[in-house]
Design an enzyme around this catalytic site. Structure first.
Site, PDB file in Angstrom:
ATOM      1  N   GLY A  35       0.984  -1.530   0.208  1.00 32.38           N
ATOM      2  CA  GLY A  35       0.105  -0.516  -0.245  1.00 32.38           C
ATOM      3  C   GLY A  35       0.691   1.355   0.613  1.00 32.38           C
ATOM      4  O   GLY A  35      -0.116   2.028  -0.108  1.00 32.38           O
ATOM      5  N   LYS A  41      -1.296  -1.530 -12.730  1.00 27.87           N
ATOM      6  CA  LYS A  41      -1.373   0.024 -12.703  1.00 27.87           C
ATOM      7  C   LYS A  41       0.084   0.147 -11.399  1.00 27.87           C
ATOM      8  O   LYS A  41       0.029  -0.927 -10.790  1.00 27.87           O
ATOM      9  CB  LYS A  41      -2.397   0.792 -11.551  1.00 27.87           C
ATOM     10  CG  LYS A  41      -2.191   2.324 -11.350  1.00 27.87           C
ATOM     11  CD  LYS A  41      -3.160   2.572 -11.340  1.00 27.87           C
ATOM     12  CE  LYS A  41      -3.835   2.624  -9.083  1.00 27.87           C
ATOM     13  NZ  LYS A  41      -5.205   2.802  -8.878  1.00 27.87           N
ATOM     14  N   GLU A  47      -3.001   9.444 -12.073  1.00 31.43           N
ATOM     15  CA  GLU A  47      -4.033   8.905 -11.346  1.00 31.43           C
ATOM     16  C   GLU A  47      -3.787   9.975 -10.446  1.00 31.43           C
ATOM     17  O   GLU A  47      -2.204   9.537 -10.132  1.00 31.43           O
ATOM     18  CB  GLU A  47      -4.026   7.952 -11.095  1.00 31.43           C
ATOM     19  CG  GLU A  47      -5.467   7.703  -9.408  1.00 31.43           C
ATOM     20  CD  GLU A  47      -5.385   6.176  -9.569  1.00 31.43           C
ATOM     21  OE1 GLU A  47      -5.358   5.298 -10.015  1.00 31.43           O
ATOM     22  OE2 GLU A  47      -5.979   5.923  -7.960  1.00 31.43           O
ATOM     23  N   HIS A  92     -12.289   3.505  -6.776  1.00 32.74           N
ATOM     24  CA  HIS A  92     -11.477   3.182  -6.957  1.00 32.74           C
ATOM     25  C   HIS A  92     -11.336   2.029  -5.213  1.00 32.74           C
ATOM     26  O   HIS A  92     -12.748   1.603  -4.468  1.00 32.74           O
ATOM     27  CB  HIS A  92     -10.086   4.364  -6.076  1.00 32.74           C
ATOM     28  CG  HIS A  92      -9.543   4.332  -4.154  1.00 32.74           C
ATOM     29  ND1 HIS A  92      -9.815   4.337  -3.605  1.00 32.74           N
ATOM     30  CD2 HIS A  92      -8.301   3.546  -4.844  1.00 32.74           C
ATOM     31  CE1 HIS A  92      -8.427   4.225  -2.207  1.00 32.74           C
ATOM     32  NE2 HIS A  92      -7.223   3.786  -3.190  1.00 32.74           N
ATOM     33  N   ALA A  93      -9.927   1.121  -5.329  1.00 33.94           N
ATOM     34  CA  ALA A  93     -10.570   0.153  -4.242  1.00 33.94           C
ATOM     35  C   ALA A  93      -8.802  -0.160  -3.871  1.00 33.94           C
ATOM     36  O   ALA A  93      -8.364   0.611  -3.977  1.00 33.94           O
ATOM     37  CB  ALA A  93     -10.525  -0.902  -4.634  1.00 33.94           C
ATOM     38  N   GLY A  94      -9.329  -1.362  -3.117  1.00 36.89           N
ATOM     39  CA  GLY A  94      -7.519  -1.773  -3.072  1.00 36.89           C
ATOM     40  C   GLY A  94      -6.836  -1.938  -1.097  1.00 36.89           C
ATOM     41  O   GLY A  94      -6.444  -3.125  -0.764  1.00 36.89           O
ATOM     42  N   GLU A 125     -10.455   9.069  -5.451  1.00 34.39           N
ATOM     43  CA  GLU A 125     -10.249   8.591  -4.156  1.00 34.39           C
ATOM     44  C   GLU A 125     -10.728   9.425  -3.036  1.00 34.39           C
ATOM     45  O   GLU A 125     -10.921   9.549  -2.065  1.00 34.39           O
ATOM     46  CB  GLU A 125      -9.093   7.582  -3.940  1.00 34.39           C
ATOM     47  CG  GLU A 125      -8.133   7.766  -4.053  1.00 34.39           C
ATOM     48  CD  GLU A 125      -6.863   7.218  -3.737  1.00 34.39           C
ATOM     49  OE1 GLU A 125      -6.611   6.636  -5.378  1.00 34.39           O
ATOM     50  OE2 GLU A 125      -6.463   6.798  -2.984  1.00 34.39           O
ATOM     51  N   ASP A 179     -15.116   6.409  -4.493  1.00 33.41           N
ATOM     52  CA  ASP A 179     -14.737   5.733  -3.831  1.00 33.41           C
ATOM     53  C   ASP A 179     -16.177   5.091  -2.808  1.00 33.41           C
ATOM     54  O   ASP A 179     -16.592   6.610  -1.759  1.00 33.41           O
ATOM     55  CB  ASP A 179     -13.206   6.637  -2.943  1.00 33.41           C
ATOM     56  CG  ASP A 179     -12.826   5.621  -1.661  1.00 33.41           C
ATOM     57  OD1 ASP A 179     -11.642   5.032  -1.189  1.00 33.41           O
ATOM     58  OD2 ASP A 179     -13.700   5.653  -0.102  1.00 33.41           O
ATOM     59  N   ASP A 194       3.151   4.584  -1.733  1.00 39.60           N
ATOM     60  CA  ASP A 194       2.560   5.502  -2.631  1.00 39.60           C
ATOM     61  C   ASP A 194       4.164   7.221  -2.181  1.00 39.60           C
ATOM     62  O   ASP A 194       4.449   6.720  -0.299  1.00 39.60           O
ATOM     63  CB  ASP A 194       1.254   5.491  -3.052  1.00 39.60           C
ATOM     64  CG  ASP A 194       1.275   6.232  -2.273  1.00 39.60           C
ATOM     65  OD1 ASP A 194       1.215   7.583  -1.211  1.00 39.60           O
ATOM     66  OD2 ASP A 194      -0.639   5.846  -1.681  1.00 39.60           O
ATOM     67  N   LYS A 228       2.574   2.803  -9.248  1.00 42.60           N
ATOM     68  CA  LYS A 228       2.816   3.797  -8.253  1.00 42.60           C
ATOM     69  C   LYS A 228       3.744   5.110  -9.003  1.00 42.60           C
ATOM     70  O   LYS A 228       4.759   3.705  -9.156  1.00 42.60           O
ATOM     71  CB  LYS A 228       2.982   3.489  -6.557  1.00 42.60           C
ATOM     72  CG  LYS A 228       1.592   2.561  -5.893  1.00 42.60           C
ATOM     73  CD  LYS A 228       0.595   4.231  -6.194  1.00 42.60           C
ATOM     74  CE  LYS A 228      -0.442   2.935  -5.284  1.00 42.60           C
ATOM     75  NZ  LYS A 228      -1.459   3.936  -5.097  1.00 42.60           N
ATOM     76  N   ASN A 288      -0.888   9.963  -6.604  1.00 40.20           N
ATOM     77  CA  ASN A 288      -0.954  10.127  -5.238  1.00 40.20           C
ATOM     78  C   ASN A 288      -0.846  11.442  -4.551  1.00 40.20           C
ATOM     79  O   ASN A 288      -0.916  11.556  -3.671  1.00 40.20           O
ATOM     80  CB  ASN A 288      -0.584   9.130  -4.566  1.00 40.20           C
ATOM     81  CG  ASN A 288      -0.843   7.628  -4.666  1.00 40.20           C
ATOM     82  OD1 ASN A 288      -0.334   6.760  -4.612  1.00 40.20           O
ATOM     83  ND2 ASN A 288      -2.359   7.226  -3.906  1.00 40.20           N
ATOM     84  N   TYR A 332      -3.614  -0.538   6.850  1.00 36.89           N
ATOM     85  CA  TYR A 332      -5.296  -0.619   6.297  1.00 36.89           C
ATOM     86  C   TYR A 332      -6.402  -0.456   7.416  1.00 36.89           C
ATOM     87  O   TYR A 332      -5.707  -1.782   8.206  1.00 36.89           O
ATOM     88  CB  TYR A 332      -5.686  -1.436   5.826  1.00 36.89           C
ATOM     89  CG  TYR A 332      -4.641  -1.285   3.721  1.00 36.89           C
ATOM     90  CD1 TYR A 332      -4.111   0.198   3.384  1.00 36.89           C
ATOM     91  CD2 TYR A 332      -4.340  -1.876   2.715  1.00 36.89           C
ATOM     92  CE1 TYR A 332      -3.700   0.924   2.769  1.00 36.89           C
ATOM     93  CE2 TYR A 332      -4.277  -1.162   1.315  1.00 36.89           C
ATOM     94  CZ  TYR A 332      -3.439   0.484   1.253  1.00 36.89           C
ATOM     95  OH  TYR A 332      -3.121   0.540   0.074  1.00 36.89           O
ATOM     96  N   ASP A 356      -0.297   6.242 -10.865  1.00 34.29           N
ATOM     97  CA  ASP A 356      -0.676   6.903  -9.898  1.00 34.29           C
ATOM     98  C   ASP A 356       0.068   7.654  -8.721  1.00 34.29           C
ATOM     99  O   ASP A 356       1.112   6.919  -8.530  1.00 34.29           O
ATOM    100  CB  ASP A 356      -1.393   5.696  -9.160  1.00 34.29           C
ATOM    101  CG  ASP A 356      -2.169   6.248  -7.987  1.00 34.29           C
ATOM    102  OD1 ASP A 356      -2.451   7.860  -7.547  1.00 34.29           O
ATOM    103  OD2 ASP A 356      -2.878   5.498  -7.149  1.00 34.29           O
ATOM    104  N   GLU A 382     -10.363  -1.275  -9.518  1.00 36.15           N
ATOM    105  CA  GLU A 382      -9.606  -1.784  -9.056  1.00 36.15           C
ATOM    106  C   GLU A 382      -9.283  -2.744  -7.866  1.00 36.15           C
ATOM    107  O   GLU A 382     -10.100  -2.775  -7.355  1.00 36.15           O
ATOM    108  CB  GLU A 382      -9.188   0.114  -8.218  1.00 36.15           C
ATOM    109  CG  GLU A 382      -7.423  -0.556  -7.811  1.00 36.15           C
ATOM    110  CD  GLU A 382      -6.876   0.739  -7.057  1.00 36.15           C
ATOM    111  OE1 GLU A 382      -7.842   1.317  -6.408  1.00 36.15           O
ATOM    112  OE2 GLU A 382      -5.621   0.665  -6.870  1.00 36.15           O
TER     113      GLU A 382
END
Lengths: 429, 429
Positions: free
Chosen positions: B22, B216, B271, B348-350, B298, B321, B24, B218, B247, B32, B245, B379
């Site tokens: 996760g 995808k 993104e 957006h997910a993850g 997101e 999101d 970035d 980062k 971020n 998370y 992405d 995602e």
């Protein structure tokens, strides 16, 4: 060196909903509140900061301050002030807390309290009022306090320096002028939506007798009642400046239609006609209702929203808020943005402590950034000032330049105890 | 009648920062997390809702849920679902709590958890998966769940009804199609910024072997390393779709310059190239870097931000999101807005639970709102699913249509205990 050794938070609330003071179309029962933080130091100084809320959830802001505080406790004040941009970036970019905003809502309100506390501490250590501290900074020191991230397409460091340098030689003249005549203000507290017609009339008469020359009323729930309220105020204040505040209640087409009914009253601005996030909506409203101006900002979450309001030519008046923005550092950024776009800054105030804060910002704006009083006026609402050690003072409708050290936000010890939530005297009764 | 009798909150966190899953350019050590709420009823049903965070501050969301909960506890489910717009307006317009947003940050994340819990409860009472519940609504019932406040300059109730009615007769065909082939997805978990080159290469190979056909990565901290990562991914995946992405790490001019270095890699989208609040900035970047697309959402705080991203032609892909928006009611509003403007929704997910949520939204989008799979992809990141009773399932790079009742967000009892913060097993060890 002055080391910050602790940060303690306090949930302070005034039961203003009992009298409907502060009521408007969206916030019908506010209890004006402050999430306070007190920074202690090894040298015995204290820095006091606050963010403003209207009651429930003030404790969430206190809890958020507690989560951010470890980012500054243990640091030296001199480190935080020498590189203000880095200090501000650290608070707004914690790798986990940032998700909660970013730079908006509870976590950003909490950032404001902590940032404002650091500036209060700095001013007290230097034994100056906040405005004087900032006016004594060189242009380079001023811009070094600003995080230009996300701003450089509209304003970069060099452009900001140019603005500040142009006005630096004449700062002392403008300080002397303000100390002589004060900073222009307008009065909101005659026109709260919860007040009756006769109350509004009486308050207008009293305000005129007290020297007020600029007024604002609340609108937005009912056209007929808005028209009536504007009629009453026009009858009482004649052709003095009159503004109206809708507190976000309308959709864009509705705002445009509603304002046709208020056209006869020669309003200087309509404030918050729609969602505070709706930059393009404000621009559409502004195009449709000119020459009535559009004002917004008390709910503009951060400098990126203000940047766009200016880029989109969406506002005639830029209403910074001392606590909605992330404290002094971000306020200074928005003052510069507004000057770059030639839009006057007319700060939002009125809630607990906001008048005390923004008087400093308006002075800084005139002395260092805009160099102009044209079309400027700073909000004032006449309640809760009795709780402050050094309350904002008004003379003949203008803010008197504060001279005590700090940012004027300290509460009297008795008020602090009385307004503490939920155990203070006013809440137990 | 089903009466909601209580709302209990739970602070659930997974220690993902220990493996850099996760990570970035902005969030370098996320844990998370989910602020969970469980609604109990007099009939023995439970509704479970969640908002997503990345660790610290998850407790603030739980506390905010606790403050909003009195607005629904004691109410009948049937009242909340019969007039969803009124229910949603009540949660987002409490006269005091609204100040903390409005409709953004901690208070809106908390709104999402509660709103999602009500829909989960409704789906469980009706014994349907969430997507099926919504697909069984008439167009009128669908729009009655939406608060159109602040949207009517772009989309009103009648226009929304037109969109929904046009697709209603063929809903069953699209459901059958998705149940046969699944909803297209892409994989993020091969390209986290904290991973080494060999890790990325190995993960790409494994993903291809597992049937993935869209990826995808980062980007955003270092140009050379971004170029290298894109080279590696292109070497491994050939000319399959590749997204990147950033971020939120760049300023607008910086984003435009940076993307010239990534031009050789035929990226489908970049993104979050800059501040999620910068609608005009996204539009400027999009104009400059076409034909590379711009995606964001997101961190788009609410439907008003999405409305403007669409009005300003700032995005090629609309990334809703499930928890940043105020739950299902607001998600449905944004699906309709995107369809009105002809922009594909790619959720957006993850994070914890987000894949479980958005699979429902993507199905609803295809079946009821957009009627198209063109250029759509949802995602997926391959971690933490083992904690769910009914986890999102992927077959050949596509989401398998979920069939269990509710919104797929229930955690396994053991996981619930294990991930509870700070007392769960994973945090004690």
């Amino acid at each position: 060196m002055t080391t910050i050794t602790s940060a303690r938070t306090f949930d302070i609330r005034a039961p203003t909903s009992r009298t409907l003071a502060g009521s408007d179309a969206v916030h019908q029962d506010p209890d004006y509140s402050g999430a306070y933080v007190v920074l202690s130091t090894d040298g015995g100084h204290e820095g006091v900061g606050m963010t403003f809320t209207i009651g429930r959830g003030n404790d969430l802001c206190c809890a958020a301050i507690d989560q951010l505080a470890p980012l500054i406790v243990g640091r030296d004040l001199e480190e935080l002030t020498a590189d203000g941009a880095a200090f501000w970036r650290r608070l707004t970019n914690d790798g986990q807390l940032r998700w909660l905003g970013p730079e908006k809502g509870v976590i950003h309100l909490a950032t404001a309290a902590l940032v404002n506390a650091v500036w209060d501490l700095w001013a007290k250590v230097d034994d100056k009022p906040l405005w004087r501290l900032v006016c004594d900074l060189t242009p380079e020191q001023f811009v070094d306090s600003i995080d230009f991230r996300y701003l450089t397409d509209a304003l970069d460091r060099d452009e900001a320096l140019d603005l500040l340098r142009a006005l630096e030689p004449t700062r002392a003249d403008r300080i002397a002028e303000l100390e002589r005549i004060g900073y222009p203000a307008y009065l909101t507290s005659a026109g709260w939506l919860g007040y009756s017609e006769s109350q509004v009339r009486d308050l207008c008469r009293q305000a005129l007798a007290d020297g007020w020359r600029s007024f604002k009323t609340k609108v937005g729930i009912d056209v007929a009642s808005d028209v009536r309220r504007c009629e009453i105020m026009r009858e009482e204040i004649g052709d003095l400046p009159l503004m109206a505040d809708a507190n976000q209640v309308w959709d864009v087409p509705q705002a445009i239609e509603w304002m046709t009914h208020l056209e006869p009253f020669d309003l200087r601005w309509i404030e918050e006609p729609t969602s505070p996030d709706d930059i393009l909506g404000h621009a559409a409203i502004r195009r449709a209702i000119a020459p009535i101006g559009v004002a917004t900002g008390e709910h503009a979450a951060n400098r990126v929203i203000f940047k766009q309001l200016l880029q989109a030519e969406a506002i005639d008046y830029c209403q910074i808020d001392a606590c909605r923005l992330g404290g002094v550092n971000e306020v200074l950024a928005v003052l510069l943005l507004a000057a770059e776009f030639g839009v006057p800054v007319c700060p939002h105030a009125g809630g607990l402590g906001l008048c005390e804060y923004v008087q400093h910002h308006s002075i800084i704006d005139y002395v260092c950034v805009s160099g102009s009083l044209d079309d400027r006026t700073t909000e004032f609402a006449d309640h809760l000032h009795e709780h402050f050690v050094n309350p904002a003072r008004i003379h003949e409708g203008r803010y008197v330049v504060p001279q005590s050290a700090g940012s004027s936000i300290d509460l009297l010890p008795d008020s602090f105890a009385e307004l503490s939530y939920p155990d203070g005297g006013v809440w137990r009764r």
